[in-house]
Design a protein around this motif. Structure first.
Motif, PDB file in Angstrom:
ATOM      1  N   LEU A 184       0.828  -1.208   0.000  1.00  0.00           N
ATOM      2  CA  LEU A 184       0.000   0.000   0.000  1.00  0.00           C
ATOM      3  C   LEU A 184       0.862   1.259   0.000  1.00  0.00           C
ATOM      4  CD1 LEU A 184      -2.782  -1.063   2.543  1.00  0.00           C
ATOM      5  CD2 LEU A 184      -2.964  -0.906   0.052  1.00  0.00           C
ATOM      6  N   ALA A 239       0.864   3.984  -3.055  1.00  0.00           N
ATOM      7  CA  ALA A 239       0.593   5.400  -2.805  1.00  0.00           C
ATOM      8  C   ALA A 239       1.777   6.274  -3.226  1.00  0.00           C
ATOM      9  CB  ALA A 239       0.277   5.609  -1.327  1.00  0.00           C
ATOM     10  N   THR A 240       2.980   5.805  -2.942  1.00  0.00           N
ATOM     11  CA  THR A 240       4.177   6.559  -3.325  1.00  0.00           C
ATOM     12  C   THR A 240       4.299   6.660  -4.841  1.00  0.00           C
ATOM     13  OG1 THR A 240       5.316   5.857  -1.304  1.00  0.00           O
ATOM     14  CG2 THR A 240       6.690   6.654  -3.120  1.00  0.00           C
ATOM     15  N   VAL A 263       1.888   6.627  -7.058  1.00  0.00           N
ATOM     16  CA  VAL A 263       0.890   7.582  -7.544  1.00  0.00           C
ATOM     17  C   VAL A 263       1.336   9.009  -7.263  1.00  0.00           C
ATOM     18  CG1 VAL A 263      -1.475   8.388  -7.240  1.00  0.00           C
ATOM     19  CG2 VAL A 263      -1.009   5.940  -7.347  1.00  0.00           C
ATOM     20  N   ALA A 264       1.856   9.242  -6.057  1.00  0.00           N
ATOM     21  CA  ALA A 264       2.303  10.589  -5.704  1.00  0.00           C
ATOM     22  C   ALA A 264       3.464  11.038  -6.581  1.00  0.00           C
ATOM     23  CB  ALA A 264       2.710  10.624  -4.226  1.00  0.00           C
TER      24      ALA A 264
END
Length: 348
Positions: A166, A170-171, A173-174
């Protein structure tokens, strides 16, 4: 009792010997498959080339269109061979270090960290040197790996496989959003960056390939020498420490090898996703969990898959081409869903 002991030990020795023989046969078969894909990569493209032209091009002749096409495909084939092996091996290393079946340079954000670092270097500092690309990508990959592991280690239970996956997603996408934000107002570099972001081996030259070889060779050596340490880590941190293994050093050294492989490959090819996830899982079904066999199989399997994806991308869209980054994503996304369903989220 002695006879009983001999009788029980002999089948075990025979089983181990038979298993190694089977793995050796699989390894030989993988080399044959790799040779086939190398041949197809040189001969198949928007223009079909005869074997006579291939042999002439290998001899340095470029006086016909066919021979010139082969001469252009040879560095492309070498790049696909090396990059595929690097990503397959890096994926196996990351899965071993984190004990995470979902670990992959793309899923954990390592490739995107390298990509963001390169984009920042190009957009803000005018970076153009090949060596600057390589060093920047490696530093970016390392920082992203440390960041994801730190985030995944927060909270109760430490760095569980699910939390790492996860945090990596998330990283990624960022970082991808930051890349878009940096490139969007820069029309002068947007075209080249977008093409590079897809991930591919087209347009490869020896001038691009030679500078990155020392970094990739160092990554291959460090990773393959970490096989026994990864076998110890697979037993759990406490048991590995009880066997005399320095867990932190073992993880750091193996991770360094994977970072060199990911950073160097991303600098030359762009971020290619899912290959490091698919290949180790398939190889694990064939040779088991022993990293002394799994790591070389993953390297060879990664080279085969990337070469096959490159050849497929040339065939399905003739006379145009589809970059390997798109083909591997189309293969890897369903495979990722299958792994999640097979492992069950609560077991990760």
């Amino acid at each position: 009792m002695t006879a009983a002991t001999l009788n029980t030990s002999k089948p075990r020795w025979s089983a181990a010997s038979g298993s190694n023989r089977t793995r050796s046969l699989w390894l030989a078969g993988l080399f044959v498959l790799l040779a086939l894909f190398v041949f197809l990569s040189v001969t198949v493209g928007t223009r079909d080339v005869a074997w006579a032209d291939v042999a002439a091009a290998l001899g340095g002749a470029q006086d016909t269109i066919g021979r010139a096409a082969v001469a252009l495909r040879i560095p492309r084939t070498l790049l696909a061979l090396i990059a595929g092996g690097a990503l397959g091996l890096a994926g196996a290393i990351m899965q071993g270090v984190t004990r995470n079946p979902l670990a992959d340079p793309g899923i954990l954000g390592v490739n995107m960290g390298a990509s963001l670092a390169v984009v920042v270097g190009v957009a803000w500092f005018g970076m153009s040197s090949v060596y600057a690309y390589i060093w920047t990508a490696i530093v970016g990959a390392g920082c992203a790996a440390i960041f994801v592991y730190a985030i995944g280690s927060l909270g109760r239970g430490g760095a569980t496989p699910l939390k790492l996956a996860l945090a990596g997603a998330a990283t990624s996408v960022a970082f991808a959003s930051l890349v878009i934000a940096i490139v969007l107002p820069r029309g002068d570099i947007a075209g080249g960056i977008h093409s590079w972001q897809i991930g591919g081996v087209g347009g490869a030259t020896y001038e691009r390939l030679v500078p990155v070889l020392p970094f990739l060779l160092a990554g291959f050596a460090i990773s393959l020498l970490s096989a026994r340490k990864l076998n110890s880590l697979a037993l759990g941190d406490e048991l590995a420490a009880g066997l005399g293994e320095n867990v932190a050093v073992a993880r750091a050294v193996a991770s360094l090898g994977a970072i060199l492989l990911c950073g160097g490959t991303t600098a030359v090819c762009g971020p290619i996703v899912f290959l490091g996830l698919v290949v180790p899982h398939v190889c694990r079904l064939v040779v088991g969990v022993d990293h002394r066999w799994l790591l070389p199989f993953s390297a060879l399997g990664g080279a085969c898959l990337l070469l096959a994806a490159d050849v497929l991308g040339r065939i399905v869209a003739r006379p145009a081409e589809i970059d390997v980054g798109i083909v591997t994503a189309l293969i890897g996304a369903p495979f990722f869903i299958w792994i999640v369903r097979r492992q069950r989220v609560r077991d990760l």
